[in-house]
Write an enzyme that holds these catalytic residues in place. Structure first.
Site, mmCIF file in Angstrom:
data_model
loop_
_atom_site.group_PDB
_atom_site.id
_atom_site.type_symbol
_atom_site.label_atom_id
_atom_site.label_comp_id
_atom_site.label_asym_id
_atom_site.label_seq_id
_atom_site.Cartn_x
_atom_site.Cartn_y
_atom_site.Cartn_z
ATOM 1 N N CYS A 255 0.857 -1.403 0.141
ATOM 2 C CA CYS A 255 -0.010 0.018 0.021
ATOM 3 C C CYS A 255 0.995 1.298 0.238
ATOM 4 C CB CYS A 255 -1.229 0.044 1.147
ATOM 5 S SG CYS A 255 -0.058 0.073 2.895
ATOM 6 N N HIS A 314 -2.722 1.408 6.615
ATOM 7 C CA HIS A 314 -3.006 1.367 5.339
ATOM 8 C C HIS A 314 -2.801 2.817 4.761
ATOM 9 C CE1 HIS A 314 -4.400 0.541 1.317
ATOM 10 N NE2 HIS A 314 -5.547 1.313 1.367
ATOM 11 N N ASP A 337 -6.839 5.722 -3.863
ATOM 12 C CA ASP A 337 -6.186 4.692 -3.335
ATOM 13 C C ASP A 337 -6.006 3.856 -4.667
ATOM 14 O OD1 ASP A 337 -5.006 2.691 -1.915
ATOM 15 O OD2 ASP A 337 -6.717 2.614 -0.399
#
Length: 670
Positions: A255, A314, A337
């Site tokens: 991530c 995250h 994202d």
């Protein structure tokens, strides 16, 4: 007409240095002119003779990867506007004509071909412009523009909420090929869509992920033999440059790497962006605004029932823009994202999702706001699964309403420090506003929602989460609280795992069980596990590992059970770096590093590296093994190629100890 009177363009000087300085684009490492839309730029046209009133002088700009191209044709003599563009003659001296061109504040961004009459004047890039008040990415604060557009280094925040670690990151949005790579990735957009930062940012977000035919391949398996382990990356630059050259997916990322390259790409094209970390981040697969964890009676997670997960952290990216596609009130920061988690409109992507909508629980606002809302607001339910005459019975033993979406973090503007931006995403936990938002998002009355997530347990449990020096025993301090002081026997069961930051369990370290008699309203119970249970398993996968698990406490007489979870991140401090504070371009400087193996096991696959935007290439040094107790020293000679303050990042990596780093800014003079 006498051929001697025909107007001929001899040359067009795009005044690269002058325009780049005015447009804040001097740092881009390209020979092409880089401009920002909605702002004046200057052209010097050299003619074969002085310009006369009857002469025709046309300036044409064309852009677009699809037919028909976006085209603007301007006449400096009449100064008429076309599609919001305008050109004027600023000065005329003999055969030289100075033109001032203003591009539209909503012009298409991308590569442009420029022509004056029939003279091909070259190619330039046009970017979004946060300095232009009419641009939909306008950002009023000069300090914020310096951070979110011009700063080419920063930090990723990792670890977990009670032990946040910073990872230096080089965004490098001005480096060679980065801008070209970013615009190459936007081939799927129509020309008119290239005006809109909402659509451009969503497309860039999509193309950062190789699963969509883009840049970076995600991998959470722990096996990265045919690529680069995600924790090794500290810069977006080699990833985007490799993709630009090969047009092939780069292996591998997780991530924070996806956020790093996305932030780089957005800043490169002129959209203000910041990498953001959400600690204790929920992944709600059922989209019911809860995370449900199912345990057996020893505290082990039951995989076939537990579909949701909580990541220790995250990382995503926020981008700044107006949302003209939404009702008033949703401008500003938007979540994007690129990490491949959920499908949105046929591809792995999230956003742009407005922070104002997330904060207010307006999950219907596009794009993908439901998913982001749950990441920062969901409730965690822990269920005990009991086997009863070959049938399973699920008993709710813990409801945690304040454990998800903690310490949402980004780099502070103008400072090398962390800024907590949690309140930009959500109201304070337990406040009346927070209850109303949860009710709005869930579609239930606030009283119903509040009651449904409350357990009237007579026993409360919490765990003191200490940091863990790598190689030391595990110590857990359990606190039990109750309203009575009557002595009671309590069974404690704690199951610990070696796992990744996503909660992916690689091996169970064992179960600690203990029966204690508690006295008074508050008691402490101490659990220990020897380091030998985890130390020999550190190298089993090529990931940075943490220790995580669940603790169940049961009152023997009543059978009442409560539960909580724990996470321990490893610390390793036996690493020192020495480097000078100053240096000169093209003159070597020496970096000395020492590392001591304090573990009872040998460290293997050793690699030291030095990275900096001030260096032409990364420098590295490798060694097969460092025995227990051994100290190794290495010296590396680096030759800077860029003047100014340059950040140097020195890393130590091994199979067992993943990434120990140090950083220093060195002032390089010419």
């Amino acid at each position: 007409m006498d051929s001697r009177n025909v107007l001929i363009i001899y040359a067009v000087n795009v005044e690269r240095k002058l325009n780049a300085a005015a447009h804040h684009t001097s740092e881009y490492q390209t020979k092409k002119l880089v401009l920002r839309r909605g702002q004046i730029f200057t052209l010097k046209v050299i003619l074969n003779r002085p310009l006369q009133p009857q002469d025709e002088l046309k300036v044409t700009f064309t852009s677009g990867q699809r037919d028909p191209p976006y085209m603007v044709e301007l006449d400096p003599v009449t100064s008429y506007r076309s599609k919001g563009w305008q050109v004027k003659i600023a000065k005329q001296s003999g055969v030289e004509v100075i033109l001032n061109v203003i591009s539209a504040a909503d012009a298409v961004v991308g590569r442009y071909k420029m022509r004056v009459n029939e003279y091909k004047a070259g190619v330039f890039y046009l970017l979004f412009n946060p300095w232009c008040s009419d641009d939909s990415v306008f950002m009023a604060s000069e300090e914020e523009r310096a951070e979110y557009i011009l700063n080419d280094t920063g930090y990723m925040y990792m670890g977990f909420a009670k032990q946040i670690k910073e990872k230096p990151w080089t965004f490098g949005q001005f480096e060679k090929h980065i801008l070209s790579c970013c615009f190459n990735l936007l081939f799927q957009l129509e020309n008119n869509e290239m005006q809109n930062p909402v659509l451009v940012s969503r497309a860039i977000c999509t193309m950062m992920c190789a699963a969509n035919g883009g840049v970076l391949m995600g991998n959470w398996t722990g096996d990265y033999a045919d690529g680069t382990a995600p924790y090794v990356w500290t810069s977006s630059v080699p990833i985007l440059q490799q993709h630009y050259v090969t047009r092939m997916p780069v292996r591998y990322g997780q991530c924070w790497v996806f956020s790093g390259i996305l932030t780089t790409a957005l800043r490169a094209v002129g959209i203000p962006a910041r990498s953001v970390t959400n600690f204790e981040s929920a992944h709600d697969t059922e989209k019911n605004l809860t995370v449900d964890i199912y345990l057996d009676e020893s505290g082990k997670t039951i995989p076939h029932l537990t579909k949701d997960s909580v990541w220790n952290f995250h990382v995503w990216t926020d981008a700044w823009m107006k949302r003209q596609d939404l009702p008033h009130g949703y401008d500003g920061w938007q979540v994007l994202d690129s990490t491949p988690q959920e499908i949105s409109d046929g591809g792995f992507r999230t956003g742009p999702s407005p922070l104002t909508a997330i904060r207010q629980g307006l999950i219907q606002m596009k794009y993908d706001t439901t998913f982001v809302f749950t990441e920062v607001n969901g409730d965690k339910f822990i269920w005990l699964v009991k086997q009863n005459q070959e049938r399973e019975k699920n008993i709710l033993i813990a409801v945690e309403t304040a454990s998800l979406g903690k310490k949402i973090s980004t780099k502070m503007v103008g400072e090398n420090r962390r800024e907590d931006i949690t309140l930009q995403y959500r109201f304070p936990e337990g406040s009346p506003e927070e209850r109303k938002v949860m009710a709005k998002a869930s579609g239930k009355p606030s009283d119903d929602k509040l009651n449904s997530r409350t357990l009237n347990n007579s026993l409360q449990i919490s765990v003191l989460q200490n940091s863990l020096e790598l190689g030391a025993p595990i110590y857990l301090t359990i606190t039990l609280k109750r309203k009575t002081a009557t002595p009671q026997n309590v069974n404690i069961s704690c199951s610990l795992n070696l796992q990744t930051y996503t909660g992916n369990k690689k091996t169970n370290l064992g179960v600690i069980q203990k029966t204690v008699q508690i006295h008074g309203q508050e008691s402490r119970v101490f659990l220990t596990m020897d380091a030998s249970y985890y130390i020999y398993k550190l190298g089993m996968v090529d990931d940075e590992m943490v220790i995580g698990g669940f603790i169940i406490a049961e009152i023997v007489d009543s059978g009442e059970r409560v539960a909580t979870d724990t996470t321990l991140c490893f610390l390793y401090s036996a690493f020192s770096v020495e480097m000078p504070s100053t240096g000169k371009v093209k003159q070597p400087l020496v970096i000395t590093s020492k590392f001591t193996n304090t573990l009872p096991i040998p460290l293997t696959n050793i690699k030291f590296s030095v990275e900096s935007l001030g260096l032409a290439n990364m420098k590295s040094w490798e060694q097969e093994t460092v025995p227990p107790g051994k100290t190794i020293t290495f010296q590396m000679e680096c030759t800077p190629v860029k003047a100014g303050p340059q950040k140097f990042i020195v890393k130590f990596i091994s199979r067992q100890v993943k990434e120990v780093h140090a950083e220093k800014v060195v002032l390089i003079s010419k």
